[in-house]
Scaffold this motif. Structure first.
Motif, PDB file in Angstrom:
ATOM      1  N   GLU A  45     -46.096   8.063  91.321  1.00  0.00           N
ATOM      2  CA  GLU A  45     -45.893   9.271  90.903  1.00  0.00           C
ATOM      3  C   GLU A  45     -44.985  11.028  91.146  1.00  0.00           C
ATOM      4  N   PRO A  46     -44.285  10.517  91.341  1.00  0.00           N
ATOM      5  CA  PRO A  46     -43.216  11.532  91.844  1.00  0.00           C
ATOM      6  C   PRO A  46     -42.875  11.614  90.838  1.00  0.00           C
ATOM      7  N   PHE A  47     -42.260  10.538  89.806  1.00  0.00           N
ATOM      8  CA  PHE A  47     -41.737  11.185  88.633  1.00  0.00           C
ATOM      9  C   PHE A  47     -42.468  10.338  87.195  1.00  0.00           C
ATOM     10  N   SER A  48     -41.980  10.949  86.508  1.00  0.00           N
ATOM     11  CA  SER A  48     -42.825  10.908  85.065  1.00  0.00           C
ATOM     12  C   SER A  48     -42.374   9.413  84.700  1.00  0.00           C
ATOM     13  N   PRO A  49     -43.131   8.701  83.780  1.00  0.00           N
ATOM     14  CA  PRO A  49     -42.685   7.054  83.146  1.00  0.00           C
ATOM     15  C   PRO A  49     -41.412   7.614  82.887  1.00  0.00           C
ATOM     16  N   TRP A  50     -40.985   8.687  82.093  1.00  0.00           N
ATOM     17  CA  TRP A  50     -39.361   8.162  81.490  1.00  0.00           C
ATOM     18  C   TRP A  50     -38.290   8.262  82.224  1.00  0.00           C
ATOM     19  N   VAL A  51     -38.492   9.599  83.424  1.00  0.00           N
ATOM     20  CA  VAL A  51     -37.987   9.351  84.524  1.00  0.00           C
ATOM     21  C   VAL A  51     -37.301   7.505  84.631  1.00  0.00           C
ATOM     22  N   TRP A  52     -38.815   7.032  85.458  1.00  0.00           N
ATOM     23  CA  TRP A  52     -38.816   5.835  85.516  1.00  0.00           C
ATOM     24  C   TRP A  52     -37.539   4.758  85.127  1.00  0.00           C
ATOM     25  N   PHE A  53     -37.653   5.391  83.006  1.00  0.00           N
ATOM     26  CA  PHE A  53     -37.559   4.619  82.461  1.00  0.00           C
ATOM     27  C   PHE A  53     -36.222   4.421  82.764  1.00  0.00           C
ATOM     28  N   MET A  54     -35.254   5.482  82.471  1.00  0.00           N
ATOM     29  CA  MET A  54     -33.600   6.481  82.675  1.00  0.00           C
ATOM     30  C   MET A  54     -33.542   5.476  84.012  1.00  0.00           C
ATOM     31  N   ILE A  55     -34.425   5.426  85.183  1.00  0.00           N
ATOM     32  CA  ILE A  55     -33.809   5.120  86.888  1.00  0.00           C
ATOM     33  C   ILE A  55     -33.364   3.581  85.798  1.00  0.00           C
ATOM     34  N   VAL A  56     -34.389   2.708  85.723  1.00  0.00           N
ATOM     35  CA  VAL A  56     -34.164   1.459  85.167  1.00  0.00           C
ATOM     36  C   VAL A  56     -32.844   0.850  84.097  1.00  0.00           C
ATOM     37  N   ALA A  57     -32.762   1.789  83.503  1.00  0.00           N
ATOM     38  CA  ALA A  57     -32.021   1.577  82.649  1.00  0.00           C
ATOM     39  C   ALA A  57     -30.280   2.211  83.540  1.00  0.00           C
ATOM     40  N   THR A  58     -29.823   3.116  84.003  1.00  0.00           N
ATOM     41  CA  THR A  58     -29.077   2.905  85.246  1.00  0.00           C
ATOM     42  C   THR A  58     -28.722   1.803  85.504  1.00  0.00           C
ATOM     43  N   ILE A  59     -29.899   1.378  86.341  1.00  0.00           N
ATOM     44  CA  ILE A  59     -29.014   0.323  87.021  1.00  0.00           C
ATOM     45  C   ILE A  59     -28.792  -0.890  86.439  1.00  0.00           C
ATOM     46  N   VAL A  60     -29.474  -0.775  85.506  1.00  0.00           N
ATOM     47  CA  VAL A  60     -29.433  -2.395  84.346  1.00  0.00           C
ATOM     48  C   VAL A  60     -27.751  -2.009  84.203  1.00  0.00           C
ATOM     49  N   SER A  61     -27.763  -0.572  83.531  1.00  0.00           N
ATOM     50  CA  SER A  61     -25.912  -0.724  82.924  1.00  0.00           C
ATOM     51  C   SER A  61     -25.206  -0.371  83.852  1.00  0.00           C
TER      52      SER A  61
END
Length: 311
Positions: A227-243
């Motif tokens: 809940e602290p982050f929106s879905p788009w923020v979680w998506f960008m976090i996962v993308a940053t980790i992978v990249s």
């Protein structure tokens, strides 16, 4: 027999006298009742007139305390230290400390909260304004007076040259006991010696937001941690980790000395280490300057993200 005969002949006259005396007594009683009614009505009228005269207020400023704006040659302030001493000695309560005192007040009229007549010579008797209403209520509760000792000071400072409302406030407080106007409480004015009472109006800047109605539920939700982050923020976090894991894997491919371990064989291991870095656990062991710089950026990004998550 003669005597009896005379009494019999005088009986009508006797009855007339009794009737006349009864009529006279009845007339006196009605006169007394009428007198009581008149006295009662007159007493009520006198009391009503006296109350009307008592409640009559003075809407005209006292000419003894009326002066030109910014006139420093006069001073109408009074010494009120004795009231403070009497309160400290327990002779008066704080609410009645000014009992019987005639306060010399300067009213900022005409204005939004102080209305005058068309000629500007007196307060409007029908709609004087909120300042007057508040002063009357304070005077009633504390039993002081002000109607016979106030002045209308005006509010146009432009005609007096390079003067501000701050200058007007300082002049009125140095000339009169109190200054009644829409004064904003500032540190500069307080440093100048102006004492502000507890106001009835807060002119400070505040921020308001509509309260969101939240439904309370006692059921367990296993996804509250997102809940602290929106879905788009979680998506960008996962993308940053992978990249980030892939970039570190590429650095290891270019120079196998980038890390103490051999990470060029499996990119998934690099992505895993980048994910561990997101939780603020650093497991990289860079050796080259390029790898050190890149892992430093990953650590700083993880620090900001974790701080935002726990804020």
């Amino acid at each position: 027999m003669a005597s009896a005969f005379r009494d019999k002949n005088n009986a009508p006259a006797f009855r007339n006298r009794i009737h006349n005396q009864g009529s006279s007594s009845l007339s006196s009683a009605w006169k007394f009742i009428l007198f009581l009614i008149c006295w009662f009505v007159l007493n009520k009228v006198v009391k009503a007139v006296d109350a009307e005269l008592t409640n009559e207020v003075n809407n005209y400023p006292n000419p003894l305390y009326q002066t030109n704006m910014f006139n420093t040659s006069v001073n109408f302030r009074q010494n009120v230290c004795r009231f403070s001493n009497e309160h400290d000695n327990g002779n008066h309560t704080l609410a009645k400390a000014l009992k019987g005192f005639a306060i010399r007040a300067a009213l900022g009229c005409p204005g939004i909260y102080c209305q005058t007549t068309e000629d500007g010579q007196s307060l409007d008797p029908n709609l004087p304004g909120l300042y007057v209403v508040l002063l009357d209520e304070l005077a009633r509760r504390s039993e002081f007076t002000w109607r016979d000792s106030f002045a209308l000071m005006g509010r146009d400072t432009d005609e007096k040259g390079n003067k501000t409302f701050g200058d007007l406030l300082i002049w009125t407080t140095e000339t009169y006991d109190i200054s009644i106007d829409w004064w904003t409480k500032t540190t500069g004015r307080m440093r100048a010696g102006v004492d502000f009472p507890e106001g009835w109006y807060d002119g400070g800047i505040i921020m308001l937001q509509r309260k969101k109605e939240q439904e309370t539920s006692s059921t367990f939700n296993p996804f509250t941690w997102v809940e602290p982050f929106s879905p788009w923020v979680w998506f960008m976090i996962v993308a940053t980790i992978v990249s980030s894991g892939l970039v570190y894997w590429i650095l290891e491919k270019i120079d196998d000395r980038s890390d103490r371990r051999k990470l060029d064989r499996d990119p998934v291991e690099n992505i895993f280490l980048a994910g561990i870095a997101f939780t603020t656990h650093f497991e990289f062991h860079p050796k080259t300057k390029a790898a050190m710089l890149f892992t430093l950026s990953i650590s700083f990004w993880a620090l900001l993200t974790a701080s935002a998550y726990t804020a």
